[in-house]
Design a protein around this motif. Sequence first.
Motif, PDB file in Angstrom:
ATOM      1  N   SER A  35       0.632  -1.216   0.142  1.00 53.24           N
ATOM      2  CA  SER A  35      -0.121  -0.240  -0.333  1.00 53.24           C
ATOM      3  C   SER A  35       0.790   1.313   0.177  1.00 53.24           C
ATOM      4  CB  SER A  35      -1.131   0.188   1.276  1.00 53.24           C
ATOM      5  OG  SER A  35      -0.111   0.020   2.510  1.00 53.24           O
ATOM      6  N   ASP A  76     -18.244   1.709   0.684  1.00 55.35           N
ATOM      7  CA  ASP A  76     -17.290   1.040  -0.027  1.00 55.35           C
ATOM      8  C   ASP A  76     -15.464   2.126   0.347  1.00 55.35           C
ATOM      9  OD1 ASP A  76     -14.374   0.919  -1.900  1.00 55.35           O
ATOM     10  OD2 ASP A  76     -15.664   0.744  -3.578  1.00 55.35           O
ATOM     11  N   TYR A  77     -14.637   1.881   1.083  1.00 65.65           N
ATOM     12  CA  TYR A  77     -12.910   2.374   1.391  1.00 65.65           C
ATOM     13  C   TYR A  77     -12.448   2.795   0.043  1.00 65.65           C
ATOM     14  CZ  TYR A  77     -14.800   2.175   6.952  1.00 65.65           C
ATOM     15  OH  TYR A  77     -14.958   1.602   8.303  1.00 65.65           O
ATOM     16  N   PHE A  78     -12.664   2.208  -0.763  1.00 62.53           N
ATOM     17  CA  PHE A  78     -11.708   2.458  -1.959  1.00 62.53           C
ATOM     18  C   PHE A  78     -12.283   3.929  -2.738  1.00 62.53           C
ATOM     19  CE2 PHE A  78     -10.274  -1.238  -3.232  1.00 62.53           C
ATOM     20  CZ  PHE A  78      -9.313  -2.111  -2.746  1.00 62.53           C
ATOM     21  N   ILE A 133      -7.642   3.903  -2.258  1.00 62.60           N
ATOM     22  CA  ILE A 133      -6.976   2.040  -1.988  1.00 62.60           C
ATOM     23  C   ILE A 133      -5.897   1.922  -1.016  1.00 62.60           C
ATOM     24  CG2 ILE A 133      -5.874  -0.184  -3.081  1.00 62.60           C
ATOM     25  CD1 ILE A 133      -8.201   1.336  -5.668  1.00 62.60           C
ATOM     26  N   THR A 188      -6.922   2.304   2.894  1.00 67.47           N
ATOM     27  CA  THR A 188      -8.144   0.961   2.318  1.00 67.47           C
ATOM     28  C   THR A 188      -7.101  -0.443   2.913  1.00 67.47           C
ATOM     29  OG1 THR A 188      -9.856   2.232   1.490  1.00 67.47           O
ATOM     30  CG2 THR A 188     -10.170  -0.128   2.077  1.00 67.47           C
ATOM     31  N   LEU A 189      -6.143   0.232   2.427  1.00 70.65           N
ATOM     32  CA  LEU A 189      -5.279  -1.595   2.288  1.00 70.65           C
ATOM     33  C   LEU A 189      -4.839  -1.346   3.953  1.00 70.65           C
ATOM     34  CD1 LEU A 189      -3.991  -2.552  -1.181  1.00 70.65           C
ATOM     35  CD2 LEU A 189      -5.301  -3.713  -0.103  1.00 70.65           C
ATOM     36  N   ALA A 204      -6.737  -2.681   6.430  1.00 67.99           N
ATOM     37  CA  ALA A 204      -7.428  -3.759   6.944  1.00 67.99           C
ATOM     38  C   ALA A 204      -6.422  -4.749   7.218  1.00 67.99           C
ATOM     39  CB  ALA A 204      -7.669  -4.585   5.364  1.00 67.99           C
ATOM     40  N   LEU A 207     -12.251  -4.081   4.298  1.00 72.35           N
ATOM     41  CA  LEU A 207     -12.591  -2.879   3.060  1.00 72.35           C
ATOM     42  C   LEU A 207     -13.493  -2.009   3.022  1.00 72.35           C
ATOM     43  CD1 LEU A 207     -10.771  -5.566   0.904  1.00 72.35           C
ATOM     44  CD2 LEU A 207      -9.089  -3.702   2.090  1.00 72.35           C
ATOM     45  N   SER A 256     -10.041  -1.652  -9.403  1.00 69.97           N
ATOM     46  CA  SER A 256      -8.638  -0.816  -8.790  1.00 69.97           C
ATOM     47  C   SER A 256      -7.769  -1.513  -9.377  1.00 69.97           C
ATOM     48  CB  SER A 256      -8.920  -1.480  -7.206  1.00 69.97           C
ATOM     49  OG  SER A 256      -8.938  -2.968  -7.027  1.00 69.97           O
ATOM     50  N   GLY A 265     -14.103  -2.785  -2.914  1.00 70.19           N
ATOM     51  CA  GLY A 265     -13.981  -2.692  -1.534  1.00 70.19           C
ATOM     52  C   GLY A 265     -14.732  -4.008  -0.811  1.00 70.19           C
ATOM     53  N   GLY A 306     -13.702  -7.752  -0.947  1.00 71.60           N
ATOM     54  CA  GLY A 306     -13.989  -8.118   0.532  1.00 71.60           C
ATOM     55  C   GLY A 306     -14.555  -9.553   0.524  1.00 71.60           C
TER      56      GLY A 306
END
Lengths: 125, 417
Positions: free
Chosen positions: B21, B47-49, B54, B57-58, B61, B95, B219, B296, B300
Motif C-alpha cells: 500500500s 466502499d472505503y476505496f 486504496i 483502505t489496504l 485492513a 475494506l 482497482s 472494496g 471483501g
Amino acid sequence: MKQVEMIVKIISEVAHFILQEDPNRMVISLHKEKDGIHLAILDDKKRSKKEIENLKRTISIGQRPELSGYYGNLAGNNLLGEARLDLIGWQVKYIDLNETRDGLKIDIWVGSEDFDKDKFNIPKK
Amino acid sequence: MVKDYNYHILIIYFIAIILLSFIFFDFYDTINGFIKIQASASRLIADYFAIAGIGGTLLNASVLSLLSIFLLLLLKVKISGAVFAAVFTIFGFALFGKNIPSILSLWFGVFISSRITKKRFIEYIFIALFGSALCPVFSLISFEISSNPLIGLLGGFLFTVMIGMFLPPVAIYMLRLHQGYNLYNIGMTAGFLSLFISSILRNLKIDLKLLEFWSQKSSHIDIFIVPLTCLLFIILGLYKKPKEKIKAFIELQSETGRLPSDFITSISKEATFLNMGVLTLIFYIYVIITKSPTNGPVLGGLFTILGFAAFGKNLRNSIPVVIGVILTALLLQIELNSPSIILATLFSTTLAPIAGTFGVIAGLIAGSLHLILVQFTAGWVGGINLYNNGFAGGLVATFLVAIIDWLENASIVKLKR
C-alpha cells in the motif's frame, strides 16, 4: 455451562451417534466423583477398522476452548445431519474409543479444574 | 505465545500488504486515507476505496488483521480453519466497514460478557472476531448522528460495548436455530440484534437511509493481490508430495461444510490451502468475466471466501448455491455485476452446508431464496449489519432446516445418515 446441562448434552450427542447406526443394544453408565465424571457408552454394532481410525482421529484433537465455547454449543442440539463426536472431544478432559467383542465402547471423562485424572485410570498414551 | 509457522505466514502476508500500500500509493495519501477511515460512516455500502482511497483502505485492513492475529496469539489459540476464516473475514470487511475504534469497542464488550459469565475470553474469541459485523453502529452514533464529537464518541463506544456484551448469548442461540447450516452465524446474530437497534434508532427519529459508496472503477490492485494470494496458497498446498495433496484435496470436496467444519483438522493443512487457493481463484475469474468492479466490497467477498475455504466451503458445496443465485438473477433480469447481485453471488456461499448436506437441488433452492431475500434485508436494519448476506443466509437456512426436518419426521424424505 452447568455440569448437569453439559452431561445431558454429551449423552444426547453420543446417543445420537450410537443410535444412527441402529444398534440392538446401547448401555450408558455414569460414575460421579467429587471433581469429575466418567461416562461409558457401549453398543453392539461392529464397525470397520477405517471407521474406528477416523473416529479416533476426530475425537483426539484435545481440549479446544476457543471452539468449544462457541461451536461446542451445538452438541446435543442436533436436529438434522450426522452426530459429531468432535464437538464432545473439544470440551471434555479425555475421550477414548475402543472396540469391544460386540461393538464399541466410548469412555468420556468430564472434570472441573481440580480434576485428578489419576483417580479415573485414564489410559496413558 | 503459540509458535506455529502458519501464524508467521499470516503475519508476513499482512505486512507485505502494508508495504504494497505504501509502494503503490502515495505515502501521505495512504496515511490520510487510513485516518479518514477511522472517523467515517461505515454502514452498508461504504466502499472505503471510494471514501479514502486504496492505499489507506489496504493499510486499515492489514492493521486490523494483524491486531486480530495478535489477540489470537495472546490467547494461545491454536491454528485452525476458524482462525483463517476469522482473520480473512476481518481483512475483507475492513475494506468496507470495519475500523480500529469500532472493532476495539466491540471486542471489549465481548470481553466484559466473558467476565460476567465467568468464562475465559478465549471461549468467546471467535464471537468477538466475527462479531465486528456490528462495527458500523459505532461510526453511526459517533460521526453520523451526533453533533458533539466528544459525546458522540463516548455514546458510540458505550453503545458498541453494550452490543458486544449481548453478542455471545444471542450468537449461541442463533447457531442452534439454523443448526450450523449458515456459515456466517454472526451475520444472522448481528442481523437479529440490528432489528432491535435500528428500531430503537428509528423511534428516536433517526433516519437510516442506506449509504451508496460503491466505486465503479476496477482497482487494478486486485491483479496483484488476489491471484498472487491464490497462487501462494496453491503453492503452500502442493509443496512436498503434490499427488498426495491433490488426493486429500479431492477428499476435502466430500465434506458437508456444516459448522464447525475445520478442514485443517478433518483433512489436512495442505489440502485446505489448496482449497482456499482454487476456490478463491474460481470466484475471482467469475468477477472478471462478469466485469464487476474490483472495489472494496467485491474484494471483501473474495477474501471471505478465501478464509471460509478453510472452514466449510469447498467446490462441491459452494457452486450449486451460486448457480441458484445466478439463475434467479437472470430470471429477474438483474445485471450480474450490479452491487447487490455480485455481493449476493460471492457471499451466498454462506449457505454452502445446505448443498453439502442435502444435495444440489437444495443448494439451488437455497441460492435462489437467498437472492430474493438479501436485496431487502440491508434496508430493514438501515445497513448497520455488515454481514447482510449472513443475516439473509441465516433466515434461509432456518427456513429450509425447519422444512427438511418436518419432511423427514413425516418420513416424506429420507436423509442419508
